[in-house]
Enzyme design. Structure first.
Site, PDB file in Angstrom:
ATOM      1  N   GLU A   1      -6.202  -2.861  -8.848  1.00  0.00           N
ATOM      2  CA  GLU A   1      -6.726  -4.198  -8.626  1.00  0.00           C
ATOM      3  C   GLU A   1      -8.197  -4.136  -8.235  1.00  0.00           C
ATOM      4  OE1 GLU A   1      -2.866  -6.536  -7.050  1.00  0.00           O
ATOM      5  OE2 GLU A   1      -3.355  -4.602  -6.195  1.00  0.00           O
TER       6      GLU A   1
ATOM      7  N   CYS B   1     -15.187  -5.823  -5.104  1.00  0.00           N
ATOM      8  CA  CYS B   1     -14.409  -4.901  -4.277  1.00  0.00           C
ATOM      9  C   CYS B   1     -13.603  -4.005  -5.215  1.00  0.00           C
ATOM     10  CB  CYS B   1     -13.495  -5.726  -3.370  1.00  0.00           C
ATOM     11  SG  CYS B   1     -12.350  -4.728  -2.411  1.00  0.00           S
TER      12      CYS B   1
ATOM     13  N   CYS C   1      -2.254   4.980  -2.044  1.00  0.00           N
ATOM     14  CA  CYS C   1      -3.030   5.546  -0.930  1.00  0.00           C
ATOM     15  C   CYS C   1      -2.111   6.437  -0.107  1.00  0.00           C
ATOM     16  CB  CYS C   1      -3.563   4.398  -0.073  1.00  0.00           C
ATOM     17  SG  CYS C   1      -4.618   4.936   1.289  1.00  0.00           S
TER      18      CYS C   1
ATOM     19  N   CYS D   1      -1.411   3.242   6.697  1.00  0.00           N
ATOM     20  CA  CYS D   1      -1.643   2.273   7.786  1.00  0.00           C
ATOM     21  C   CYS D   1      -0.563   1.187   7.714  1.00  0.00           C
ATOM     22  CB  CYS D   1      -3.027   1.636   7.639  1.00  0.00           C
ATOM     23  SG  CYS D   1      -4.359   2.850   7.662  1.00  0.00           S
TER      24      CYS D   1
ATOM     25  N   CYS E   1      -1.244  -2.379   6.112  1.00  0.00           N
ATOM     26  CA  CYS E   1      -1.880  -2.448   4.789  1.00  0.00           C
ATOM     27  C   CYS E   1      -0.842  -2.241   3.691  1.00  0.00           C
ATOM     28  CB  CYS E   1      -2.976  -1.386   4.691  1.00  0.00           C
ATOM     29  SG  CYS E   1      -3.855  -1.403   3.124  1.00  0.00           S
TER      30      CYS E   1
ATOM     31  N   GLY F   1      -6.824   2.482  -1.861  1.00  0.00           N
ATOM     32  CA  GLY F   1      -7.241   3.876  -1.794  1.00  0.00           C
ATOM     33  C   GLY F   1      -8.157   4.180  -0.626  1.00  0.00           C
ATOM     34  N   GLU F   2      -8.251   5.481  -0.310  1.00  0.00           N
ATOM     35  CA  GLU F   2      -9.150   5.957   0.737  1.00  0.00           C
ATOM     36  C   GLU F   2     -10.301   6.701   0.049  1.00  0.00           C
ATOM     37  OE1 GLU F   2     -10.027   5.793   3.853  1.00  0.00           O
ATOM     38  OE2 GLU F   2     -11.432   7.419   3.481  1.00  0.00           O
TER      39      GLU F   2
ATOM     40  N   SER G   1     -15.772   1.846   2.869  1.00  0.00           N
ATOM     41  CA  SER G   1     -14.910   1.699   4.041  1.00  0.00           C
ATOM     42  C   SER G   1     -13.921   2.862   4.088  1.00  0.00           C
ATOM     43  CB  SER G   1     -14.157   0.372   3.954  1.00  0.00           C
ATOM     44  OG  SER G   1     -13.259   0.261   5.017  1.00  0.00           O
TER      45      SER G   1
ATOM     46  N   SER H   1     -12.762   1.982   9.688  1.00  0.00           N
ATOM     47  CA  SER H   1     -11.639   1.139  10.110  1.00  0.00           C
ATOM     48  C   SER H   1     -11.130   1.644  11.448  1.00  0.00           C
ATOM     49  CB  SER H   1     -10.521   1.206   9.063  1.00  0.00           C
ATOM     50  OG  SER H   1     -11.001   0.718   7.839  1.00  0.00           O
ATOM     51  N   LEU H   2     -11.558   0.980  12.504  1.00  0.00           N
ATOM     52  CA  LEU H   2     -11.203   1.439  13.847  1.00  0.00           C
ATOM     53  C   LEU H   2      -9.892   0.785  14.317  1.00  0.00           C
ATOM     54  CD1 LEU H   2     -12.237   3.298  16.087  1.00  0.00           C
ATOM     55  CD2 LEU H   2     -13.540   1.379  17.001  1.00  0.00           C
ATOM     56  N   HIS H   3      -9.874  -0.533  14.348  1.00  0.00           N
ATOM     57  CA  HIS H   3      -8.656  -1.321  14.610  1.00  0.00           C
ATOM     58  C   HIS H   3      -7.981  -1.071  15.953  1.00  0.00           C
ATOM     59  CE1 HIS H   3      -9.208  -2.546  10.560  1.00  0.00           C
ATOM     60  NE2 HIS H   3      -8.586  -1.554   9.977  1.00  0.00           N
TER      61      HIS H   3
ATOM     62  N   ASN I   1      -4.565 -10.120   7.904  1.00  0.00           N
ATOM     63  CA  ASN I   1      -3.946 -10.845   6.801  1.00  0.00           C
ATOM     64  C   ASN I   1      -2.486 -10.433   6.754  1.00  0.00           C
ATOM     65  OD1 ASN I   1      -6.377 -12.057   5.747  1.00  0.00           O
ATOM     66  ND2 ASN I   1      -6.962 -10.002   5.088  1.00  0.00           N
TER      67      ASN I   1
ATOM     68  N   CYS J   1      -8.233  -8.349   2.322  1.00  0.00           N
ATOM     69  CA  CYS J   1      -8.081  -6.985   2.838  1.00  0.00           C
ATOM     70  C   CYS J   1      -6.619  -6.650   3.102  1.00  0.00           C
ATOM     71  CB  CYS J   1      -8.796  -6.830   4.173  1.00  0.00           C
ATOM     72  SG  CYS J   1     -10.543  -7.042   4.075  1.00  0.00           S
TER      73      CYS J   1
HETATM   74  N1  SAH Z   1      -9.002   3.090   2.953  1.00  0.00           N
HETATM   75  C1  SAH Z   1     -10.148   2.341   3.353  1.00  0.00           C
HETATM   76  C2  SAH Z   1     -10.283   1.029   2.605  1.00  0.00           C
HETATM   77  C3  SAH Z   1      -9.191   0.059   2.987  1.00  0.00           C
HETATM   78  S1  SAH Z   1      -9.324  -1.651   2.730  1.00  0.00           S
HETATM   79  C4  SAH Z   1     -10.101   2.083   4.846  1.00  0.00           C
HETATM   80  O1  SAH Z   1      -9.099   2.420   5.471  1.00  0.00           O
HETATM   81  O2  SAH Z   1     -11.088   1.594   5.402  1.00  0.00           O
HETATM   82  C5  SAH Z   1     -10.616  -2.258   3.670  1.00  0.00           C
HETATM   83  C6  SAH Z   1     -10.305  -2.772   5.062  1.00  0.00           C
HETATM   84  O3  SAH Z   1      -9.205  -3.666   5.141  1.00  0.00           O
HETATM   85  C7  SAH Z   1      -9.970  -1.653   6.042  1.00  0.00           C
HETATM   86  O4  SAH Z   1     -10.710  -1.831   7.213  1.00  0.00           O
HETATM   87  C8  SAH Z   1      -8.508  -1.862   6.291  1.00  0.00           C
HETATM   88  O5  SAH Z   1      -8.089  -1.273   7.483  1.00  0.00           O
HETATM   89  C9  SAH Z   1      -8.452  -3.377   6.287  1.00  0.00           C
HETATM   90  N2  SAH Z   1      -7.103  -3.920   6.174  1.00  0.00           N
HETATM   91  C10 SAH Z   1      -6.038  -3.337   5.612  1.00  0.00           C
HETATM   92  N3  SAH Z   1      -4.973  -4.152   5.696  1.00  0.00           N
HETATM   93  C11 SAH Z   1      -5.378  -5.258   6.332  1.00  0.00           C
HETATM   94  C12 SAH Z   1      -4.735  -6.472   6.707  1.00  0.00           C
HETATM   95  N4  SAH Z   1      -3.463  -6.682   6.420  1.00  0.00           N
HETATM   96  N5  SAH Z   1      -5.455  -7.414   7.338  1.00  0.00           N
HETATM   97  C13 SAH Z   1      -6.762  -7.223   7.601  1.00  0.00           C
HETATM   98  N6  SAH Z   1      -7.438  -6.114   7.259  1.00  0.00           N
HETATM   99  C14 SAH Z   1      -6.743  -5.130   6.645  1.00  0.00           C
END
Ligand code: SAH
Length: 340
Positions: A89, A102, A109, A113, A116, A158-159, A190, A213-215, A289, A331
């Protein structure tokens, strides 16, 4: 069969010379290819050469299987990349300052996470540099405005740092003067946060913006939602971000998706503030999301309080608006529903 979009201009030159064609054709072919002409449709190129190239390479642009248009104008495409029907996609967003594409860097992947959807069906394969590039070429072809206004984010499925060499090569291809010539300043990568690869990437000094992506503000919370956190503690990650900044002078962006009852309490905001204070970085907050399952975003009010607390603790931060949620294009929502 090698994908023609994988070739650098020099490799194309070498190939053309090896089949007895003049070198200057390489610039013509490369330039037309990157403008969105498929080989067989190229003007000014002799039919015999077009035939030869079609025999030697896979020459198709990705085929659009479905297009979904969100209320906010975001478009999500399901693309077929090769002759065996590999699907990825790609999302095209419109902002005040231009278009952003994007792109996906892997099919599936490995990172797992929990919030995701991209990795839920596991990992299939890395995309080649040309397959990443051809998503951008196609998106550029679908619109009429100037390619220079286009921004690219490696935030699809993907990463990217787990597909290091192909991603770096993609930056070279998309930055080529006779091609799309998109500056790495307009590209953001990212990553889930792989410290060794971040060091390696910093050393290359590509000029690409790094988003991590810290979260979470501590390891315990992070380990609950991101399996890679068991391997790499946050301090190691922040050290690699600092190294990126030292090497490149580029301010690192930390992404933080707010999840209700997990990482969105005010004590987390204060903890995050203490972690990042004094480091030239920026936090992009986004409300989770929903991707099915138990995890939910907090209320708008909680999210705004989180942001205020973070700002008060001296950290630069903004709340990102989610785009394309109604078409699962936001995302973490890619690959959420089978669309074919
Ligand atoms: N593998 C990369 C790219 C991922 S997508 C990464 O981990 O950064 C880009 C961003 O979307 C990342 O920060 C990811 O953590 C975030 N993301 C993934 N699922 C999400 C969700 N359900 N809601 C909000 N952000 C999300």
């Amino acid at each position: 069969m090698k994908n023609i979009y994988d070739l650098s201009i020099n490799e194309l030159k070498e190939h053309l010379v090896s089949i007895g064609e003049p070198k200057f054709r390489a610039t013509q072919v490369f330039s037309l290819l990157h403008k969105g002409y498929e080989v067989m449709d190229m003007p000014t190129i002799p039919a015999s050469l077009k035939e030869k190239l079609s025999q030697d390479f896979y020459t198709k642009l990705p085929q659009i299987k479905t297009e979904q248009i969100s209320k906010d104008g975001t478009r999500k495409y399901l693309l077929e990349l090769d002759s065996i029907g590999t699907l990825v996609e790609c999302v095209l967003m419109t902002q005040e300052y231009g278009k952003t594409v994007c792109v996906s860097t892997q099919v599936g992947c490995k990172m797992g996470c929990v919030f995701c959807a991209s990795g839920r069906e596991g990992f299939v394969r890395n995309l080649t540099s040309g397959e990443i590039l051809s998503q951008v070429i196609l998106m550029n072809k679908l619109q009429n405005d100037n390619a220079n206004t286009m921004r690219i984010v490696l935030m699809g499925s993907g990463e990217p740092l787990d597909n290091f060499d192909n991603v770096v090569r993609f930056f070279e291809l998309v930055n080529t003067k006779d091609g799309l010539n998109i500056s790495t300043r307009n590209i953001s990568l990212s990553t889930v946060g792989l410290p060794k690869q971040i060091h390696r990437f910093a050393d290359l000094q590509t000029g690409v913006n790094l988003c991590i992506s810290l979260h979470a503000s501590n390891d315990m919370v992070r380990q609950k939602i991101m399996p890679t956190a068991r391997k790499y503690p946050i301090v190691e990650l922040i050290d690699s971000a600092k190294y990126y900044f030292q090497k490149t002078g580029r301010r690192v962006i930390f992404e933080y998706s707010l999840i209700d009852g997990v990482n969105s309490a005010l004590e987390h905001a204060r903890e995050l503030g203490a972690l990042l204070r004094g480091f030239p970085s920026h936090v992009n907050l986004i409300n989770l999301n929903p991707t099915g399952g138990a995890l939910k975003p907090p209320s708008r009010e909680v999210a705004m309080k989180f942001m205020d607390t973070l700002i008060k603790s001296g950290v630069s931060c903004t709340m990102r608006k989610s785009k394309g949620q109604d078409i699962d294009g936001a995302c973490g929502m890619l690959k959420l529903r089978k669309t074919v």
